[in-house]
Scaffold this motif. Structure first.
Motif, PDB file in Angstrom:
ATOM      1  N   HIS A  40      39.651  42.389  32.703  1.00 49.76           N
ATOM      2  CA  HIS A  40      39.325  43.592  33.490  1.00 49.76           C
ATOM      3  C   HIS A  40      39.278  44.834  32.606  1.00 49.76           C
ATOM      4  O   HIS A  40      38.667  45.837  32.971  1.00 49.76           O
ATOM      5  CB  HIS A  40      40.342  43.803  34.620  1.00 49.76           C
ATOM      6  CG  HIS A  40      41.654  44.377  34.169  1.00 49.76           C
ATOM      7  ND1 HIS A  40      42.671  43.599  33.652  1.00 49.76           N
ATOM      8  CD2 HIS A  40      42.113  45.656  34.150  1.00 49.76           C
ATOM      9  CE1 HIS A  40      43.704  44.365  33.344  1.00 49.76           C
ATOM     10  NE2 HIS A  40      43.396  45.620  33.626  1.00 49.76           N
ATOM     11  N   ASP A  69      35.937  41.363  35.312  1.00 51.67           N
ATOM     12  CA  ASP A  69      35.165  42.440  35.933  1.00 51.67           C
ATOM     13  C   ASP A  69      35.365  43.739  35.175  1.00 51.67           C
ATOM     14  O   ASP A  69      35.972  44.682  35.673  1.00 51.67           O
ATOM     15  CB  ASP A  69      35.602  42.587  37.400  1.00 51.67           C
ATOM     16  CG  ASP A  69      34.838  43.682  38.140  1.00 51.67           C
ATOM     17  OD1 ASP A  69      33.699  43.989  37.731  1.00 51.67           O
ATOM     18  OD2 ASP A  69      35.380  44.219  39.126  1.00 51.67           O
ATOM     19  N   ARG A  76      37.443  45.042  42.136  1.00 46.62           N
ATOM     20  CA  ARG A  76      36.517  44.554  43.150  1.00 46.62           C
ATOM     21  C   ARG A  76      36.870  43.119  43.515  1.00 46.62           C
ATOM     22  O   ARG A  76      37.091  42.281  42.642  1.00 46.62           O
ATOM     23  CB  ARG A  76      35.080  44.636  42.641  1.00 46.62           C
ATOM     24  CG  ARG A  76      34.649  46.054  42.309  1.00 46.62           C
ATOM     25  CD  ARG A  76      33.195  46.134  41.889  1.00 46.62           C
ATOM     26  NE  ARG A  76      32.944  45.460  40.604  1.00 46.62           N
ATOM     27  CZ  ARG A  76      31.793  45.569  39.938  1.00 46.62           C
ATOM     28  NH1 ARG A  76      30.807  46.303  40.430  1.00 46.62           N
ATOM     29  NH2 ARG A  76      31.631  44.944  38.791  1.00 46.62           N
ATOM     30  N   MET A  78      36.483  39.390  44.333  1.00 47.71           N
ATOM     31  CA  MET A  78      35.524  38.375  43.920  1.00 47.71           C
ATOM     32  C   MET A  78      35.848  37.062  44.641  1.00 47.71           C
ATOM     33  O   MET A  78      37.014  36.784  44.947  1.00 47.71           O
ATOM     34  CB  MET A  78      35.578  38.153  42.410  1.00 47.71           C
ATOM     35  CG  MET A  78      35.225  39.362  41.590  1.00 47.71           C
ATOM     36  SD  MET A  78      35.364  39.065  39.793  1.00 47.71           S
ATOM     37  CE  MET A  78      34.020  37.909  39.541  1.00 47.71           C
TER      38      MET A  78
END
Length: 252
Positions: A40, A69, A76, A78
């Protein structure tokens, strides 16, 4: 009764020339750090530098695995399976453990990041996958998990020591979950209000939800967000409040 609290902070989230957070200013005030593992946020060099910074200040090292991500900073949701989450956690924790070993150190804990953390707080399959991954790597690792959540029990079921985590700058829902960031009132920006919430959680074992309900919880470790404005000053203010109330600050 002697009260203690661990102060943890997410760190090592810079990427290439892009700088995230105030790691050097905040780290003198915390007792454990959660280091991004390149999914991330973060990059290999930042991981190495952040491990070195933590060792310099004598704070405990933790892996901070998140969803793959970078564009969304792992915040977010997923659609991932428990098997995929297991693999993500193994790879990320393993990578940071290797970086730590090159500097003569070992990991102390694991804390999932962002959306993965919140998903695992309410999804038993994902919670179990994270806990099993940590246990399969090293059962001596402590699992940091949202206080009162499914992740806490999943960690215990896997034979792990679990540190229940609370937040100073986030509001809570009636079920003890964090208010989603996109909702109004999710973030607490007033330092005085944040300190008041922290002291209630530590001394009374409760938090007042956004709707005004008193929700029971246990507080073993408190998360400080190093990227918030005035993070170091807020950490100092917390230390002052703890000293006045006789609360000891120490790692889990």
């Amino acid at each position: 009764m002697s009260l203690t609290i661990d102060l943890n902070c997410d760190m090592g989230e810079s990427f290439g020339p892009w700088v995230m957070g105030h790691d050097e200013q905040v780290i003198p005030w915390v007792t454990s750090v959660n280091i991004a593992c390149c999914f991330h946020a973060g990059d290999p060099g930042t991981m190495r530098q952040t491990v070195a910074l933590a060792l310099k200040h004598g704070v405990k090292l933790g892996a901070h695995p998140g969803l793959p991500d970078l564009a969304g900073f792992g915040r977010r949701v997923m659609a991932v399976t428990p098997e995929q989450v297991y693999d993500m956690v193994v790879v990320q924790v393993g990578a940071l453990a290797a970086v730590a070993r090159t500097q003569g150190a070992a990991l102390h804990h694991v804390k999932a990041h962002g959306a993965l953390y919140n998903m695992a707080a309410r999804d038993v399959g994902l919670a179990t996958a994270i806990a099993q991954a940590v246990a399969d790597i090293d059962r001596s690792l402590i699992l940091y998990a949202l206080a009162g959540s499914i992740q806490v029990q999943a960690g215990r079921d896997a034979g792990l020591t679990v540190a229940q985590e609370v937040f100073a700058d986030r509001s809570y829902q009636d079920d003890g979950s964090l208010t989603p960031r996109q909702q109004a009132g999710a973030m607490i920006t007033d330092a005085g209000q944040s300190v008041q919430q922290v002291m209630q959680m530590i001394e009374q074992g409760t938090v007042t939800s956004l709707s005004g309900k008193t929700v029971p919880l246990s507080a073993d470790t408190l998360c400080l967000h190093g990227d918030q404005a005035g993070a170091a000053e807020f950490a100092q203010r917390l230390h002052q409040a703890f000293e006045q109330s006789g609360v000891r600050v120490q790692a889990v």
